[in-house]
Design a protein around this motif. Structure first.
Motif, PDB file in Angstrom:
ATOM      1  N   SER A 246      24.971   8.696 -29.163  1.00  0.00           N
ATOM      2  CA  SER A 246      25.082  10.120 -28.316  1.00  0.00           C
ATOM      3  C   SER A 246      25.558  10.664 -29.846  1.00  0.00           C
ATOM      4  O   SER A 246      26.828  10.057 -30.362  1.00  0.00           O
ATOM      5  CB  SER A 246      25.933  10.545 -27.722  1.00  0.00           C
ATOM      6  OG  SER A 246      27.373   9.596 -27.924  1.00  0.00           O
ATOM      7  N   THR A 247      24.667  11.896 -30.127  1.00  0.00           N
ATOM      8  CA  THR A 247      25.705  13.012 -31.160  1.00  0.00           C
ATOM      9  C   THR A 247      26.165  13.962 -30.816  1.00  0.00           C
ATOM     10  O   THR A 247      25.943  14.774 -29.867  1.00  0.00           O
ATOM     11  CB  THR A 247      24.249  13.885 -31.898  1.00  0.00           C
ATOM     12  OG1 THR A 247      23.793  12.244 -32.326  1.00  0.00           O
ATOM     13  CG2 THR A 247      24.538  14.013 -33.313  1.00  0.00           C
ATOM     14  N   PRO A 248      27.741  13.858 -31.164  1.00  0.00           N
ATOM     15  CA  PRO A 248      28.643  14.682 -30.582  1.00  0.00           C
ATOM     16  C   PRO A 248      28.369  16.175 -31.637  1.00  0.00           C
ATOM     17  O   PRO A 248      27.918  16.235 -32.325  1.00  0.00           O
ATOM     18  CB  PRO A 248      29.872  13.790 -30.951  1.00  0.00           C
ATOM     19  CG  PRO A 248      29.953  13.289 -32.061  1.00  0.00           C
ATOM     20  CD  PRO A 248      28.382  12.939 -32.343  1.00  0.00           C
ATOM     21  N   ASP A 249      29.253  17.001 -30.657  1.00  0.00           N
ATOM     22  CA  ASP A 249      29.271  18.580 -31.852  1.00  0.00           C
ATOM     23  C   ASP A 249      29.899  18.354 -32.968  1.00  0.00           C
ATOM     24  O   ASP A 249      29.163  19.160 -34.045  1.00  0.00           O
ATOM     25  CB  ASP A 249      30.099  19.949 -30.311  1.00  0.00           C
ATOM     26  CG  ASP A 249      29.432  19.477 -29.609  1.00  0.00           C
ATOM     27  OD1 ASP A 249      27.868  19.648 -29.378  1.00  0.00           O
ATOM     28  OD2 ASP A 249      29.996  20.213 -27.645  1.00  0.00           O
ATOM     29  N   SER A 250      30.945  17.575 -33.273  1.00  0.00           N
ATOM     30  CA  SER A 250      31.514  17.166 -34.285  1.00  0.00           C
ATOM     31  C   SER A 250      32.428  16.484 -34.356  1.00  0.00           C
ATOM     32  O   SER A 250      31.822  15.127 -33.759  1.00  0.00           O
ATOM     33  CB  SER A 250      32.539  18.097 -34.361  1.00  0.00           C
ATOM     34  OG  SER A 250      34.262  18.154 -35.004  1.00  0.00           O
TER      35      SER A 250
ATOM     36  N   ARG B  19      37.736  13.624 -34.590  1.00  0.00           N
ATOM     37  CA  ARG B  19      38.163  13.071 -33.461  1.00  0.00           C
ATOM     38  C   ARG B  19      39.247  13.876 -33.230  1.00  0.00           C
ATOM     39  O   ARG B  19      40.218  13.759 -34.105  1.00  0.00           O
ATOM     40  CB  ARG B  19      38.233  11.495 -33.272  1.00  0.00           C
ATOM     41  CG  ARG B  19      36.836  11.191 -33.443  1.00  0.00           C
ATOM     42  CD  ARG B  19      37.112   8.971 -32.888  1.00  0.00           C
ATOM     43  NE  ARG B  19      37.421   9.124 -34.232  1.00  0.00           N
ATOM     44  CZ  ARG B  19      38.309   7.581 -34.594  1.00  0.00           C
ATOM     45  NH1 ARG B  19      39.091   7.108 -33.721  1.00  0.00           N
ATOM     46  NH2 ARG B  19      38.173   7.000 -35.798  1.00  0.00           N
TER      47      ARG B  19
END
Length: 76
Positions: A53-57, A60
Motif C-alpha cells: 500500500s502506498t501511504p500518503d506520506s 512515520r
C-alpha cells in the motif's frame, strides 16, 4: 563370546542407521507441517515493509516522544 561382540557391534550400527532415518523423517514431517504453512501465511498475509500500500506520506509518526538530556544520558 566373540559372536555376541560382533552382534552388538552390528546392532549398534543398525541402531545408528535407523535413528538417522527416523530423525530425518520426523524432521521432514515437522518442517512441512509447521514451518511451510507458517511461512506461506506470513508471505501472503503480512506486509511488514508496507510495500503493498502506498501511504500518503512516507514519514512515520514518532513513537518515542520528546526526550530530555537526562533521559538520553540514562539509556539503560
Amino acid at each position: 563370546m566373540d559372536f555376541l561382540r560382533k552382534f552388538w557391534t552390528k546392532w549398534k550400527a543398525f541402531g545408528r542407521f535407523l535413528g538417522n532415518m527416523i530423525a530425518r523423517v520426523v524432521l521432514t514431517l515437522f518442517y512441512f507441517t509447521v514451518f511451510v504453512p507458517f511461512g506461506l501465511g506470513v508471505r501472503f498475509f503480512s506486509d511488514p515493509l508496507h510495500i503493498k500500500s502506498t501511504p500518503d506520506s512516507f514519514w512515520r509518526p514518532r513513537t518515542t516522544g520528546d526526550k530530555t538530556l537526562d533521559d538520553t544520558l540514562r539509556q539503560y
